[in-house]
Scaffold this active site. Structure first.
Site, PDB file in Angstrom:
ATOM      1  N   SER A 138       0.819  -1.226   0.000  1.00 46.46           N
ATOM      2  CA  SER A 138       0.000   0.000   0.000  1.00 46.46           C
ATOM      3  C   SER A 138       0.846   1.266   0.000  1.00 46.46           C
ATOM      4  O   SER A 138       2.013   1.259   0.395  1.00 46.46           O
ATOM      5  CB  SER A 138      -0.902   0.017   1.229  1.00 46.46           C
ATOM      6  OG  SER A 138      -1.806  -1.048   1.196  1.00 46.46           O
TER       7      SER A 138
HETATM    8  N1  SAH Z   1      -0.372  -5.543   3.969  1.00 44.81           N
HETATM    9  C1  SAH Z   1       0.352  -5.794   2.750  1.00 44.81           C
HETATM   10  C2  SAH Z   1      -0.461  -5.440   1.537  1.00 44.81           C
HETATM   11  C3  SAH Z   1      -0.937  -6.664   0.954  1.00 44.81           C
HETATM   12  S1  SAH Z   1      -2.063  -6.565  -0.386  1.00 44.81           S
HETATM   13  C4  SAH Z   1       1.692  -5.106   2.738  1.00 44.81           C
HETATM   14  O1  SAH Z   1       1.962  -4.303   3.649  1.00 44.81           O
HETATM   15  O2  SAH Z   1       2.492  -5.374   1.849  1.00 44.81           O
HETATM   16  C5  SAH Z   1      -3.279  -7.678   0.221  1.00 44.81           C
HETATM   17  C6  SAH Z   1      -2.846  -9.084   0.477  1.00 44.81           C
HETATM   18  O3  SAH Z   1      -3.989  -9.794   0.929  1.00 44.81           O
HETATM   19  C7  SAH Z   1      -2.342  -9.836  -0.744  1.00 44.81           C
HETATM   20  O4  SAH Z   1      -1.062 -10.318  -0.499  1.00 44.81           O
HETATM   21  C8  SAH Z   1      -3.346 -10.978  -0.893  1.00 44.81           C
HETATM   22  O5  SAH Z   1      -2.756 -12.183  -1.341  1.00 44.81           O
HETATM   23  C9  SAH Z   1      -3.880 -11.118   0.517  1.00 44.81           C
HETATM   24  N2  SAH Z   1      -5.185 -11.781   0.650  1.00 44.81           N
HETATM   25  C10 SAH Z   1      -6.243 -11.746  -0.186  1.00 44.81           C
HETATM   26  N3  SAH Z   1      -7.242 -12.499   0.294  1.00 44.81           N
HETATM   27  C11 SAH Z   1      -6.819 -13.019   1.471  1.00 44.81           C
HETATM   28  C12 SAH Z   1      -7.386 -13.888   2.448  1.00 44.81           C
HETATM   29  N4  SAH Z   1      -8.617 -14.380   2.307  1.00 44.81           N
HETATM   30  N5  SAH Z   1      -6.648 -14.210   3.518  1.00 44.81           N
HETATM   31  C13 SAH Z   1      -5.390 -13.746   3.683  1.00 44.81           C
HETATM   32  N6  SAH Z   1      -4.796 -12.927   2.793  1.00 44.81           N
HETATM   33  C14 SAH Z   1      -5.503 -12.561   1.706  1.00 44.81           C
END
Ligand code: SAH
Length: 291
Positions: A138
């Protein structure tokens, strides 16, 4: 008489100017909020007013970080410090993030250690960046904004859904006692766990799995943060939130618009929800897609 007349005109002009300035700032903030998870812009185009900067709080007032100095062995902490300071001042403080712990955490975490080699030059830029498996890290401001909304305490235990690169987990781990983070894409979970360990974030715990179900073995949590958007809030997450706990996550409405939702569990167990601001996150996958 004449003097009074001039005074009134001056007052009117200043009121109009203040109103104009206020509307401009609101527009600026609204525009920036739409940036999260969108492709990088070539021109950051950040224009900010010095007045807000003077009002921002002093990061020196922060309580000591939960990551002990002996864990700061990794060279990344000593790299790109000026870029990080600039990011905190220009992108985060000026947009109104005040919590000294959050500002200190954003200053401490080496964001470039969470960014792919091909995006290193943009690691501290004012926008989200692609990570592996079509996901994103993000925008720094959104990370700071969401962390501040959780009003974290050094004793708090936090659950994150969507580990991704591990950056948001590291920011929370700077402030809170323990961070439990669930990531549905196994290779991402593995690489984030490795990265967080190498950086010395021993108070982070990463699990590969569907965050829909939270992490019951470590529940209840003082705070929950979701970084992938779904059309509904997974009921297990509400259950795993402590009384007086806070949860922030993006929710998508029937037209595909996403908003950050802040949830607080009242002392009588009742759920209070507030729609905070429009955002764009990657979709939450897995169980939540089944209706
Ligand atoms: N917080 C992260 C941003 C990640 S983007 C950072 O600081 O880099 C969102 C993430 O959520 C992705 O990696 C995606 O694979 C994950 N995601 C999507 N659905 C999910 C679920 N049901 N459970 C766990 N993770 C999930």
């Amino acid at each position: 008489m004449r003097l009074q007349h001039t005074d009134t005109s001056v007052q009117r002009v200043s009121t109009l100017l203040l109103l104009g300035l206020g509307m401009w700032i609101i527009l600026l903030i609204a525009q920036e909020h739409y940036q999260d998870s969108l492709p990088p812009r070539t021109q950051p185009g950040l224009v900010v007013s010095g007045k807000t900067s003077a009002q921002a709080s002093d990061p020196n007032q922060a309580v000591p970080s939960n990551t002990a100095p002996e864990n700061r062995q990794h060279p990344a902490f000593g790299e790109r410090i000026q870029e990080r300071e600039k990011m905190v001042n220009n992108q985060i403080k000026l947009r109104g993030v005040r919590d000294p712990n959050v500002l200190a955490a954003m200053n401490a975490v080496p964001r470039h250690a969470f960014v792919l080699p091909q995006y290193q030059a943009q690691a501290y830029a004012d926008h989200p960046l692609p990570i592996d498996h079509n996901q994103t890290i993000s925008q720094p401001y959104i990370v700071a904004f969401m962390t501040e909304a959780l009003t974290l305490d050094p004793n708090d235990r936090v659950l994150e859904i969507g580990t991704g690169s591990g950056y948001q987990a590291a920011v929370c781990a700077e402030i809170a006692r323990e961070v439990y983070s669930v990531e549905i894409i196994k290779p991402l979970a593995e690489s984030a766990a490795k990265r967080l360990k190498a950086l010395g974030y021993g108070n982070t715990h990463v699990k590969a799995g569907d965050g829909f179900f939270g992490w019951p073995e470590h529940a209840p949590f003082d705070a929950i943060i979701g970084t992938a958007a779904a059309g509904r809030i997974p009921p297990p997450l509400l259950e795993q939130l402590k009384i007086n706990g806070r949860m922030i996550l993006p929710e998508e409405d029937s037209q595909g618009f996403q908003y950050l939702i802040l949830i607080t569990k009242q002392s009588d167990g009742e759920i209070r929800r507030e729609t905070i601001l429009p955002v764009r996150f990657v979709p939450m996958t897995g169980e939540v897609e089944k209706r």
